[in-house]
Design a protein around this motif. Structure first.
Motif, PDB file in Angstrom:
ATOM      1  N   ASP A 119       6.424  10.687  -1.518  1.00 46.56           N
ATOM      2  CA  ASP A 119       6.057   9.833  -2.075  1.00 46.56           C
ATOM      3  C   ASP A 119       6.867   9.317  -2.726  1.00 46.56           C
ATOM      4  OD1 ASP A 119       4.103   8.562  -3.333  1.00 46.56           O
ATOM      5  OD2 ASP A 119       4.408   9.224  -4.649  1.00 46.56           O
ATOM      6  N   PRO A 146       5.532   3.997  -3.870  1.00 51.48           N
ATOM      7  CA  PRO A 146       5.325   5.075  -4.475  1.00 51.48           C
ATOM      8  C   PRO A 146       4.789   5.069  -5.956  1.00 51.48           C
ATOM      9  CG  PRO A 146       7.562   4.543  -3.438  1.00 51.48           C
ATOM     10  CD  PRO A 146       7.262   3.605  -3.407  1.00 51.48           C
ATOM     11  N   ASN A 147       3.672   6.140  -6.566  1.00 51.90           N
ATOM     12  CA  ASN A 147       2.759   5.770  -7.985  1.00 51.90           C
ATOM     13  C   ASN A 147       4.294   5.807  -8.389  1.00 51.90           C
ATOM     14  OD1 ASN A 147       0.247   6.426  -6.470  1.00 51.90           O
ATOM     15  ND2 ASN A 147       0.734   8.603  -6.982  1.00 51.90           N
ATOM     16  N   LYS A 148       5.534   6.257  -8.886  1.00 50.24           N
ATOM     17  CA  LYS A 148       6.054   5.940 -10.133  1.00 50.24           C
ATOM     18  C   LYS A 148       6.408   4.503  -9.750  1.00 50.24           C
ATOM     19  CE  LYS A 148       9.748   7.480  -7.660  1.00 50.24           C
ATOM     20  NZ  LYS A 148      11.330   8.142  -7.560  1.00 50.24           N
ATOM     21  N   LYS A 186       4.182   1.932  -8.913  1.00 47.64           N
ATOM     22  CA  LYS A 186       3.238   0.477  -8.703  1.00 47.64           C
ATOM     23  C   LYS A 186       3.879  -0.288 -10.526  1.00 47.64           C
ATOM     24  CE  LYS A 186       0.967   3.656  -5.918  1.00 47.64           C
ATOM     25  NZ  LYS A 186      -0.460   4.774  -5.695  1.00 47.64           N
ATOM     26  N   ASP A 204       1.881  -1.526 -20.029  1.00 47.50           N
ATOM     27  CA  ASP A 204       2.113   0.631 -19.155  1.00 47.50           C
ATOM     28  C   ASP A 204       3.001   0.314 -20.259  1.00 47.50           C
ATOM     29  OD1 ASP A 204       1.596   2.251 -17.611  1.00 47.50           O
ATOM     30  OD2 ASP A 204       4.122   1.805 -17.596  1.00 47.50           O
ATOM     31  N   ARG A 229       5.157  -2.758  -8.752  1.00 49.63           N
ATOM     32  CA  ARG A 229       4.423  -3.958  -7.840  1.00 49.63           C
ATOM     33  C   ARG A 229       3.114  -5.064  -8.360  1.00 49.63           C
ATOM     34  NH1 ARG A 229       0.171  -0.499  -5.051  1.00 49.63           N
ATOM     35  NH2 ARG A 229      -0.769  -0.552  -6.635  1.00 49.63           N
ATOM     36  N   ASP A 230       2.642  -3.970  -9.651  1.00 50.35           N
ATOM     37  CA  ASP A 230       1.713  -4.564  -9.754  1.00 50.35           C
ATOM     38  C   ASP A 230       1.546  -5.455 -11.768  1.00 50.35           C
ATOM     39  OD1 ASP A 230      -0.198  -3.232  -7.941  1.00 50.35           O
ATOM     40  OD2 ASP A 230      -0.852  -1.853  -9.540  1.00 50.35           O
ATOM     41  N   SER A 240       0.983  -1.307  -0.144  1.00 50.51           N
ATOM     42  CA  SER A 240      -0.125   0.039   0.037  1.00 50.51           C
ATOM     43  C   SER A 240       0.934   0.697   0.109  1.00 50.51           C
ATOM     44  CB  SER A 240      -0.861  -0.387   1.191  1.00 50.51           C
ATOM     45  OG  SER A 240       0.093   0.490   2.435  1.00 50.51           O
ATOM     46  N   GLN A 241       2.895   1.134   0.315  1.00 55.92           N
ATOM     47  CA  GLN A 241       3.276   2.099   0.636  1.00 55.92           C
ATOM     48  C   GLN A 241       3.681   2.113  -1.253  1.00 55.92           C
ATOM     49  OE1 GLN A 241       2.636   4.567   2.673  1.00 55.92           O
ATOM     50  NE2 GLN A 241       1.364   3.196   3.621  1.00 55.92           N
ATOM     51  N   ASN A 247       3.026  -5.116 -14.315  1.00 58.19           N
ATOM     52  CA  ASN A 247       1.984  -3.907 -15.299  1.00 58.19           C
ATOM     53  C   ASN A 247       3.327  -4.470 -16.542  1.00 58.19           C
ATOM     54  OD1 ASN A 247       0.231  -2.431 -16.716  1.00 58.19           O
ATOM     55  ND2 ASN A 247      -0.442  -1.047 -15.327  1.00 58.19           N
TER      56      ASN A 247
END
Length: 476
Positions: A324, A86-88, A90, A99, A93-94, A83-84, A96
């Motif tokens: 972040d 940072p957006n850049k 993710k 992307d 983490r996912d 959950s923590q 993806n």
């Protein structure tokens, strides 16, 4: 229209940068600024500079200095609080992989691998062409290091971009590059590809039989009093005889089956050589903060020296209020993972929710190191290798390792895959190895909290080969 693999597209653009790699120094070798190849390889020093360029480049942030250690790969192994992130970050983490930013990231990583491999092939080619420049001893050393590095890089390409060999031995997806130049290298089925990795490492071991490390014991050299004066760097901050053996043990363990016996044999050869030692608490940790060796340097069989490791780690590991940009552990993570022993020496790697393994204020004594293979891994490989054939011996190996991690008395216990995985989760923090462990075992990714678990599947474990590099008809 049929597309061919265009490795030359990334090799051509990166090779010049690689050869002109800009580091302040690497083992007191000043890297070249500009030189024609014929001049570069006209002296023994030129070969050293070319090798130094490769070490420098693979230690950079976009490779083992961050991406393939405490960055992308550790995020993908979910050692951090989901959950923590940072957006850049993710996209890691996912998983993806579709992307556009992730695709660019993967393509750059692919190119870096093959550009460095091309450079190593160039060194190998010139070591034949200009053989008279080098003494027989130095030529063997150069070729041994280059072949071992080539095998290591190809192996990590497999670990990232191919399905595990134990699940799929025939996928024809990966190029193995053994010649310098821009022509398209052949593509191999996974099993044949790994056979080439083994051949490179076996050849490297033969060339490195007279490696300087044979005459010394690195961990006994210790660290000097001055800044960046670790004398063992002369032996473990480059590929060496035992590092090649250790990497071959790693490869054999990944191949599975009967190869596991070879893995445990090689791992125990490295353990028994006496050149490396499990961490000594009094010497390395029970000291003032500036002298704490959180990297367990005595255990390093091979580690890189990255000028920016500490800076990069601070950028993602240091606590900054309201930021972040920091990777952190979930509340209670350490207590849960190390529940049986809260005096475990590895807890020194954390401060609160944050990893301080690479950010601790010990730069005056310890050069920014990135462990590539440590003695502890050899104990884990050997224990896994004997787990079925000699459970008692496997238990003894694991007991020895665990006893070197705590002041508490450690008893013997039956070795199982889950017991080993638990130890690996404690052991490989910030080193990028845990993702590969999950993949090799085809094990669910456990996650920083129970809610973060990810089912084992190739959609997670196998990075897509960049579209620019796919030969029509060889797509999975």
């Amino acid at each position: 229209m049929e597309r061919v693999m265009r490795l030359k597209s990334c090799i051509g653009s990166l090779l010049l940068t690689l050869m002109l790699c800009s580091c302040n120094s690497w083992l007191d070798i000043d890297l070249i600024n500009q030189s024609e190849e014929s001049d570069l390889f006209s002296t023994e020093r030129g070969f050293s500079e070319a090798l130094a360029g490769v070490y420098c480049d693979i230690a950079a942030s976009n490779m083992y200095g961050q991406t393939l250690s405490f960055g992308m790969l550790d995020i993908m192994s979910r050692i951090y609080d989901y959950s923590q992130i940072p957006n850049k970050m993710k996209i890691f983490r996912d998983y993806n992989y579709e992307d556009k930013d992730m695709k660019a990231y993967i393509y750059a990583l692919w190119c870096s691998f093959y550009a460095n491999i091309a450079s190593l092939n160039n060194i190998l080619e010139w070591s034949e062409r200009n053989a008279s420049v080098l003494s027989d001893e130095r030529r063997d050393q150069v070729r041994g290091e280059a072949l071992a590095l080539r095998g290591m890089l190809h192996f990590d390409i497999y670990r990232l971009f191919a399905a595990d060999i134990k699940l799929d031995k025939t996928s024809r997806i990966l190029p193995y590059q053994t010649d310098f130049g821009v022509k398209t290298p052949p593509v191999y089925a996974t099993g044949d590809y790994l056979d080439l990795v083994v051949r490179d490492l076996e050849d490297a071991i033969k060339y490195l039989e007279n490696d300087p490390i044979m005459k010394i014991t690195p961990y006994e050299l210790g660290n000097g009093d001055g800044e960046n004066k670790d004398q063992s760097d002369l032996y473990v901050a480059r590929m060496n005889y035992y590092a090649a053996k250790a990497l071959l043990a790693r490869v054999y363990l990944n191949m599975g089956g009967e190869k596991v016996k070879e893995a445990r044999r090689l791992a125990e050869e490295v353990i028994d050589c006496g050149k490396f030692a499990l961490v000594d608490y009094e010497r390395s940790l029970n000291t003032e903060e500036a002298n704490k060796d959180l990297l367990f340097s005595d255990e390093h069989i091979f580690s890189l020296r990255g000028q920016n490791v500490k800076t990069d780690a601070e950028g993602v590991h240091k606590q900054i209020t309201g930021s972040d940009g920091n990777l952190q552990m979930a509340s209670g993570y350490q207590a849960s993972l190390y529940a049986s022993d809260l005096e475990d020496y590895r807890l020194n790697w954390y401060k609160g929710f944050y990893i301080i393994k690479y950010t601790s204020d010990n730069s005056k004594r310890f050069f920014p190191k990135m462990p590539m293979v440590r003695l502890s891994e050899m104990y884990l490989i050997a224990a896994e290798g004997w787990m079925k054939d000699d459970p008692d011996h496997a238990a003894e190996l694991l007991q020895t390792l665990k006893q070197a991690r705590t002041k508490q008395l450690v008893g013997k216990q039956a070795v199982t895959e889950e017991i080993l995985l638990l130890e690996m989760r404690k052991e490989f923090v910030g080193e990028g190895q845990l993702f590969y462990v999950y993949k090799r075992l085809n094990h669910d990714i456990i996650g920083n909290t129970s809610e973060d678990a990810v089912k084992a599947n190739n959609g997670v474990f196998v990075l897509p080969i960049p579209e620019e590099e796919i030969e029509y008809g060889h797509r999975n």
